[in-house]
Design a protein around this motif. Structure first.
Motif, PDB file in Angstrom:
ATOM      1  N   GLY A 362      -4.911 -15.307 -16.838  1.00  0.00           N
ATOM      2  CA  GLY A 362      -3.998 -14.096 -17.017  1.00  0.00           C
ATOM      3  C   GLY A 362      -3.854 -13.537 -18.507  1.00  0.00           C
ATOM      4  N   PHE A 363      -2.839 -12.653 -18.421  1.00  0.00           N
ATOM      5  CA  PHE A 363      -2.634 -12.377 -19.774  1.00  0.00           C
ATOM      6  C   PHE A 363      -1.280 -12.507 -20.181  1.00  0.00           C
ATOM      7  N   ASP A 364      -1.095 -12.810 -21.628  1.00  0.00           N
ATOM      8  CA  ASP A 364       0.260 -12.943 -22.036  1.00  0.00           C
ATOM      9  C   ASP A 364       0.792 -11.693 -22.819  1.00  0.00           C
ATOM     10  N   LEU A 365       1.748 -11.047 -22.049  1.00  0.00           N
ATOM     11  CA  LEU A 365       2.215  -9.878 -22.561  1.00  0.00           C
ATOM     12  C   LEU A 365       3.518 -10.094 -23.608  1.00  0.00           C
ATOM     13  N   ALA A 366       4.087 -11.296 -23.399  1.00  0.00           N
ATOM     14  CA  ALA A 366       5.352 -11.841 -24.251  1.00  0.00           C
ATOM     15  C   ALA A 366       5.137 -12.120 -25.667  1.00  0.00           C
ATOM     16  N   ASN A 367       3.715 -12.425 -25.954  1.00  0.00           N
ATOM     17  CA  ASN A 367       3.655 -12.889 -27.373  1.00  0.00           C
ATOM     18  C   ASN A 367       2.441 -12.080 -27.814  1.00  0.00           C
ATOM     19  N   CYS A 368       2.430 -10.958 -27.710  1.00  0.00           N
ATOM     20  CA  CYS A 368       1.121 -10.015 -27.825  1.00  0.00           C
ATOM     21  C   CYS A 368       1.856  -8.888 -28.423  1.00  0.00           C
ATOM     22  N   ASN A 369       0.883  -8.224 -29.460  1.00  0.00           N
ATOM     23  CA  ASN A 369       1.337  -6.818 -30.040  1.00  0.00           C
ATOM     24  C   ASN A 369       0.458  -5.820 -29.347  1.00  0.00           C
ATOM     25  N   LEU A 370       1.312  -5.250 -28.300  1.00  0.00           N
ATOM     26  CA  LEU A 370       0.566  -3.953 -27.545  1.00  0.00           C
ATOM     27  C   LEU A 370       0.459  -2.924 -28.406  1.00  0.00           C
ATOM     28  N   ASN A 371      -0.663  -2.451 -28.500  1.00  0.00           N
ATOM     29  CA  ASN A 371      -0.979  -1.122 -29.113  1.00  0.00           C
ATOM     30  C   ASN A 371      -1.471   0.020 -28.304  1.00  0.00           C
ATOM     31  N   ASP A 372      -0.312   0.431 -27.445  1.00  0.00           N
ATOM     32  CA  ASP A 372      -0.733   1.513 -26.694  1.00  0.00           C
ATOM     33  C   ASP A 372       0.496   2.496 -26.586  1.00  0.00           C
ATOM     34  N   GLU A 373       0.121   3.625 -26.659  1.00  0.00           N
ATOM     35  CA  GLU A 373       1.044   4.819 -26.607  1.00  0.00           C
ATOM     36  C   GLU A 373       1.949   4.773 -25.437  1.00  0.00           C
ATOM     37  N   PHE A 374       1.513   4.494 -24.356  1.00  0.00           N
ATOM     38  CA  PHE A 374       2.671   4.397 -23.068  1.00  0.00           C
ATOM     39  C   PHE A 374       3.599   3.180 -23.172  1.00  0.00           C
ATOM     40  N   ALA A 375       2.709   1.993 -23.465  1.00  0.00           N
ATOM     41  CA  ALA A 375       3.422   0.766 -23.443  1.00  0.00           C
ATOM     42  C   ALA A 375       4.548   0.572 -24.533  1.00  0.00           C
ATOM     43  N   ASN A 376       4.283   1.294 -25.871  1.00  0.00           N
ATOM     44  CA  ASN A 376       5.257   1.286 -26.642  1.00  0.00           C
ATOM     45  C   ASN A 376       6.540   2.101 -26.281  1.00  0.00           C
ATOM     46  N   LYS A 377       6.407   3.113 -25.578  1.00  0.00           N
ATOM     47  CA  LYS A 377       7.457   3.998 -24.949  1.00  0.00           C
ATOM     48  C   LYS A 377       8.337   3.356 -23.954  1.00  0.00           C
ATOM     49  N   MET A 378       7.796   2.105 -23.152  1.00  0.00           N
ATOM     50  CA  MET A 378       8.501   1.762 -22.044  1.00  0.00           C
ATOM     51  C   MET A 378       9.764   0.828 -22.442  1.00  0.00           C
ATOM     52  N   ASN A 379      10.411   0.673 -21.569  1.00  0.00           N
ATOM     53  CA  ASN A 379      11.761  -0.162 -21.569  1.00  0.00           C
ATOM     54  C   ASN A 379      11.236  -1.444 -21.667  1.00  0.00           C
ATOM     55  N   PRO A 380      11.447  -2.405 -22.613  1.00  0.00           N
ATOM     56  CA  PRO A 380      10.930  -3.858 -22.742  1.00  0.00           C
ATOM     57  C   PRO A 380      11.219  -4.696 -21.644  1.00  0.00           C
ATOM     58  N   HIS A 381      12.270  -4.220 -20.988  1.00  0.00           N
ATOM     59  CA  HIS A 381      12.747  -5.081 -19.637  1.00  0.00           C
ATOM     60  C   HIS A 381      12.034  -4.807 -18.259  1.00  0.00           C
ATOM     61  N   ASN A 382      11.186  -3.512 -18.558  1.00  0.00           N
ATOM     62  CA  ASN A 382      10.114  -3.381 -17.471  1.00  0.00           C
ATOM     63  C   ASN A 382       8.852  -3.882 -17.588  1.00  0.00           C
ATOM     64  N   ILE A 383       8.472  -4.385 -18.928  1.00  0.00           N
ATOM     65  CA  ILE A 383       7.074  -5.114 -19.131  1.00  0.00           C
ATOM     66  C   ILE A 383       7.220  -6.737 -18.696  1.00  0.00           C
ATOM     67  N   PRO A 384       6.436  -7.214 -17.805  1.00  0.00           N
ATOM     68  CA  PRO A 384       6.242  -8.531 -17.482  1.00  0.00           C
ATOM     69  C   PRO A 384       5.745  -9.489 -18.684  1.00  0.00           C
ATOM     70  N   ASP A 385       6.305 -10.814 -18.488  1.00  0.00           N
ATOM     71  CA  ASP A 385       5.875 -11.563 -19.825  1.00  0.00           C
ATOM     72  C   ASP A 385       4.610 -11.964 -19.420  1.00  0.00           C
ATOM     73  N   VAL A 386       4.274 -12.066 -18.277  1.00  0.00           N
ATOM     74  CA  VAL A 386       2.759 -12.707 -18.018  1.00  0.00           C
ATOM     75  C   VAL A 386       2.234 -11.891 -16.848  1.00  0.00           C
ATOM     76  N   VAL A 387       0.875 -11.575 -16.831  1.00  0.00           N
ATOM     77  CA  VAL A 387       0.176 -10.883 -15.480  1.00  0.00           C
ATOM     78  C   VAL A 387      -1.044 -11.671 -15.273  1.00  0.00           C
ATOM     79  N   LEU A 388      -0.932 -12.263 -14.104  1.00  0.00           N
ATOM     80  CA  LEU A 388      -2.071 -13.111 -13.860  1.00  0.00           C
ATOM     81  C   LEU A 388      -3.113 -12.325 -12.936  1.00  0.00           C
ATOM     82  N   ILE A 389      -4.210 -12.728 -13.312  1.00  0.00           N
ATOM     83  CA  ILE A 389      -5.490 -12.097 -12.926  1.00  0.00           C
ATOM     84  C   ILE A 389      -6.179 -12.424 -11.700  1.00  0.00           C
ATOM     85  N   LYS A 390      -6.563 -14.018 -12.061  1.00  0.00           N
ATOM     86  CA  LYS A 390      -7.535 -14.526 -10.858  1.00  0.00           C
ATOM     87  C   LYS A 390      -7.519 -15.917 -10.832  1.00  0.00           C
TER      88      LYS A 390
END
Length: 488
Positions: A362-390
């Motif tokens: 999976g990807f760790d969104l809690a401890n990463c620096n997201l460099n994306d124009e849409f992600a930076n404008k999102m409410n932090p509470h709506n961004i999950p800490d981890v996204v499991l892939i497979k």
């Protein structure tokens, strides 16, 4: 009595017996008893003068018509009654034709005669094969590009091209670092390839042409055409962040989604609600979005606890949900942080295959620096800490048990590295896990690997023998056709 030899005969206008009549008159005079056919070994076609090459199998009606056309002028003085092939050894480079002709001779008597015409098959390379051998003579090129680090979409596209046999008209296929170049001898063949790509993968195309030569007397122009096809830069297992407008138009999905497969559209799933959506090429280019991570940033997690979630209540305007996935809430811990008590909570769409103790990527969104124009404008509470892939399996064991294989395009490579091999193994694993993609490509049984029983239920997903094709090796005759019927 016969006027020549005195043998009693039924009366006829010539007053001669058949033997004497044949000795006096040869109705096949002027008809050549030998001829030549030109045959291209590369494409297995015969030359029909002046410049047409046609496909004929041995002893077929087409080949008989081609042989008779060579005698058309000389056969005009006689009446052709019957024609057929006499059996010759397929590699002898000889074709024998048995002809029966009739002609009116002395005083209106009709004489019938049978004779054999032998054709020698000579090798001659056709113009199309000359261009293919030259490798530099091309009139159109299709440049396929995808600006991603992973080649999963290209591996899938390669199998589709092989299945539909679209690589047969190419003069050359060249592989470069971010795509493939297909060279063609005509613009129509290149346009056919572009149309196929637009139907099979989400993409957009542009075309241009360059003047090579111009004959002012006959007003003939020679152009070299270039078609540029750009594939949507999203691959399977990418985490993407949609624009608010696009997410709303797809049924109020979450902006953070996972790409579960790429076919003619991009298939997305919302891991927190199981809502699914398909985005075609036109929609993507109107509302473009990027992948938040590249595959090398995948981290391994261990499932500490997992609970399947009953059906969540649909929100207003919500779209369709996936029936193949199960929604679950999980507590996970990084395998690199097992000596700490730090755990992450996440919602996942993989509840149907995950159990406590399983390893998952999976990807760790809690401890990463997201460099994306849409992600930076999102409410932090709506961004999950981890996204499991497979789910993670033992790769060496999977490779050892893999009793199937795929075919590859013959192409000029700039050089392969270990990263390419790793990406190809990822693609093979995706095929084992995703039945929807498997249906579109040809999978061949690998006779070198022994067949094992499918009793290991806890092991990685496998492809059943029923889905595999036998890899046929057909020996082709040197004079055209595959195992053609030899009639006596």
């Amino acid at each position: 009595l016969c006027c020549q030899c005195g043998v009693p005969i039924p009366p006829n206008p010539a007053n001669m017996c058949v033997g004497c009549l044949r000795a006096q008159v040869d109705i096949t005079e002027g008809i050549p008893k030998q001829g030549t056919l030109h045959f291209c070994k590369q494409c297995e076609r015969y030359l029909q003068p002046p410049a047409t090459w046609i496909q004929c199998t041995l002893e077929s009606r087409e080949l008989l018509a081609l042989c008779l056309k060579k005698l058309k002028a000389s056969l005009s003085k006689v009446r052709l009654i019957d024609a057929g092939f006499i059996w010759t050894e397929p590699h002898s480079k000889r074709l024998k034709l048995k002809l029966t002709v009739q002609k009116e001779v002395i005083n209106g008597a009709v004489l019938q005669q049978v004779f054999v015409v032998e054709y020698i098959v000579q090798s001659q390379m056709c113009e199309d094969c000359h261009r293919i051998e030259a490798k530099d003579f091309w009139k159109a090129v299709v440049q396929v590009r995808q600006k991603t680090l992973h080649k999963k979409t290209f591996y899938y596209l390669e199998q589709l091209i092989l299945k539909h046999r679209l690589h047969q008209n190419t003069l050359r296929i060249k592989e470069i670092h971010d795509g493939l170049d297909f060279y063609y001898s005509s613009k129509q063949q290149a346009q056919k390839m572009v149309d196929f790509l637009q139907c099979t993968v989400p993409s957009r195309s542009k075309s241009s042409q360059r003047l090579i030569s111009h004959d002012i007397h006959s007003n003939v122009y020679n152009y070299k055409s270039t078609f540029s096809v750009e594939i949507v830069p999203i691959c399977k297992d990418n985490v993407v962040c949609l624009s608010p407008k696009l997410a709303q138009s797809l049924g109020n999905m979450s902006q953070i989604c996972v790409c579960i497969r790429v076919t003619s559209t991009v298939h997305l799933i919302d891991p927190s609600t199981l809502q699914i959506a398909e985005i075609d090429g036109n929609t993507y280019w109107r509302h473009p979005f990027n992948s938040l991570f590249h595959p090398k940033q995948l981290e391994e997690f261990i499932i500490m606890d997992i609970n399947r979630v009953q059906e969540k209540k649909k929100g207003a305007g919500a779209g369709a949900r996936s029936n193949k996935h199960t929604l679950a809430e999980a507590w996970v811990r990084k395998t690199s942080e097992l000596n700490t008590d730090h755990q992450y909570f996440c919602c996942t769409h993989l509840g149907h295959i995950l159990n406590p103790g399983d390893l998952v990527l999976g990807f760790d969104l809690a401890n990463c620096n997201l460099n994306d124009e849409f992600a930076n404008k999102m409410n932090p509470h709506n961004i999950p800490d981890v996204v499991l892939i497979k789910k993670s399996y033992d790769r060496t064991k999977r490779q050892r048990r893999r009793n199937w294989k795929l075919k590859e395009l013959e192409r000029d490579r700039e050089g392969t590295d270990t990263d390419d091999e790793r990406q190809y193994q990822d693609f093979l694993e995706d095929l084992e896990e995703d039945e929807a993609i498997r249906k579109n490509i040809n999978i061949y049984r690998n006779a070198d690997v022994p067949v094992e029983s499918d009793t290991d239920d806890d092991g990685p997903p496998r492809i059943s023998l029923a889905e595999m094709l036998e890899d046929l090796h057909i020996s082709e005759d040197a004079t055209g056709g595959e195992g053609a019927n030899m009639m006596t």
